[in-house]
Structure formats: C-alpha cells, structure tokens
Scaffold this motif. Structure first.
Motif, mmCIF file in Angstrom:
data_model
loop_
_atom_site.group_PDB
_atom_site.id
_atom_site.type_symbol
_atom_site.label_atom_id
_atom_site.label_comp_id
_atom_site.label_asym_id
_atom_site.label_seq_id
_atom_site.Cartn_x
_atom_site.Cartn_y
_atom_site.Cartn_z
ATOM 1 N N LYS A 21 0.838 -1.191 0.000
ATOM 2 C CA LYS A 21 0.000 0.000 0.000
ATOM 3 C C LYS A 21 0.878 1.249 0.000
ATOM 4 O O LYS A 21 1.917 1.271 0.640
ATOM 5 C CB LYS A 21 -0.877 0.009 1.244
ATOM 6 C CG LYS A 21 -1.973 -1.022 1.236
ATOM 7 C CD LYS A 21 -2.708 -1.151 2.536
ATOM 8 C CE LYS A 21 -3.100 0.145 3.163
ATOM 9 N NZ LYS A 21 -3.880 -0.019 4.376
ATOM 10 N N PRO A 22 0.464 2.285 -0.685
ATOM 11 C CA PRO A 22 1.244 3.525 -0.657
ATOM 12 C C PRO A 22 1.191 4.163 0.723
ATOM 13 O O PRO A 22 0.221 3.984 1.461
ATOM 14 C CB PRO A 22 0.549 4.399 -1.694
ATOM 15 C CG PRO A 22 -0.822 3.845 -1.828
ATOM 16 C CD PRO A 22 -0.714 2.381 -1.508
ATOM 17 N N ARG A 23 2.219 4.891 1.063
ATOM 18 C CA ARG A 23 2.242 5.572 2.353
ATOM 19 C C ARG A 23 1.181 6.655 2.406
ATOM 20 O O ARG A 23 0.989 7.394 1.449
ATOM 21 C CB ARG A 23 3.595 6.229 2.594
ATOM 22 C CG ARG A 23 4.666 5.272 2.955
ATOM 23 C CD ARG A 23 5.914 6.053 3.370
ATOM 24 N NE ARG A 23 6.887 5.161 3.913
ATOM 25 C CZ ARG A 23 7.016 4.924 5.219
ATOM 26 N NH1 ARG A 23 6.258 5.540 6.080
ATOM 27 N NH2 ARG A 23 7.921 4.087 5.642
ATOM 28 N N THR A 26 3.826 11.010 4.794
ATOM 29 C CA THR A 26 5.184 11.107 4.270
ATOM 30 C C THR A 26 6.177 11.146 5.431
ATOM 31 O O THR A 26 5.796 11.451 6.572
ATOM 32 C CB THR A 26 5.361 12.375 3.423
ATOM 33 O OG1 THR A 26 5.232 13.518 4.272
ATOM 34 C CG2 THR A 26 4.365 12.429 2.280
ATOM 35 N N PRO A 27 7.438 10.856 5.178
ATOM 36 C CA PRO A 27 8.433 10.935 6.251
ATOM 37 C C PRO A 27 8.493 12.326 6.902
ATOM 38 O O PRO A 27 8.653 12.444 8.119
ATOM 39 C CB PRO A 27 9.744 10.597 5.547
ATOM 40 C CG PRO A 27 9.320 9.705 4.421
ATOM 41 C CD PRO A 27 8.008 10.273 3.959
ATOM 42 N N ALA A 30 5.592 12.614 9.199
ATOM 43 C CA ALA A 30 5.822 11.782 10.386
ATOM 44 C C ALA A 30 6.669 12.548 11.405
ATOM 45 O O ALA A 30 6.390 12.512 12.609
ATOM 46 C CB ALA A 30 6.491 10.476 10.006
ATOM 47 N N THR A 56 -3.494 5.746 12.980
ATOM 48 C CA THR A 56 -2.377 6.092 12.107
ATOM 49 C C THR A 56 -1.480 7.125 12.777
ATOM 50 O O THR A 56 -0.244 7.001 12.756
ATOM 51 C CB THR A 56 -2.888 6.627 10.760
ATOM 52 O OG1 THR A 56 -3.675 5.597 10.145
ATOM 53 C CG2 THR A 56 -1.748 7.028 9.842
ATOM 54 N N TYR A 60 2.717 6.855 14.185
ATOM 55 C CA TYR A 60 3.812 7.748 13.857
ATOM 56 C C TYR A 60 4.260 8.624 15.025
ATOM 57 O O TYR A 60 5.289 9.267 14.935
ATOM 58 C CB TYR A 60 3.436 8.632 12.676
ATOM 59 C CG TYR A 60 3.351 7.866 11.381
ATOM 60 C CD1 TYR A 60 4.503 7.515 10.689
ATOM 61 C CD2 TYR A 60 2.134 7.450 10.866
ATOM 62 C CE1 TYR A 60 4.440 6.779 9.511
ATOM 63 C CE2 TYR A 60 2.059 6.735 9.685
ATOM 64 C CZ TYR A 60 3.210 6.395 9.022
ATOM 65 O OH TYR A 60 3.152 5.678 7.862
#
Length: 62
Positions: A21-23, A26-27, A30, A56, A60
């Motif tokens: 699955k796509p993230r 994004t970093p 996060a 979610t 993170y």
C-alpha cells in the motif's frame, strides 16, 4: 462478492503478498507528527488535519 474480488485479483496475475500500500503519511509529516504530539497536541486533532485515523497518528507519534 468478496470471493469474486479475490478471484479477479488472482486471475490478473497479481500476488497479494507482494502488494504494498502507498504511504499515507510522508516521512516529513511523520517528523511533524512526532514533534507536535511531543508538544501536547491531541491525536484526534492531528488525525482530522491529516485526514487519517487516530491509529495512524499513534503509529507515527511514538
């Protein structure tokens, strides 16, 4: 209905084990989430802002 979808998936030659699955986050987001939860912002407020669930955000924020 679900079985039909599974059959279609299998017949298309795709392997469910390799599907990624796509993230959603994004970093960079996060990092923002970690900083903002450390500053005391609530999971609910962040979840609404990013359009994701509190689960979610919790994933993170650690």
């Amino acid at each position: 209905m679900a079985h039909d979808a599974a059959r279609l998936w299998i017949s298309s030659g795709r392997d469910a084990r390799t599907h990624v699955k796509p993230r959603i986050i994004t970093p960079r987001q996060a990092d923002e989430i970690r900083a903002r939860t450390a500053d005391g912002e609530t999971l609910q407020a962040l979840a609404l802002e990013y359009g994701v669930t509190t689960s979610t955000i919790r994933r993170y924020s650690a």
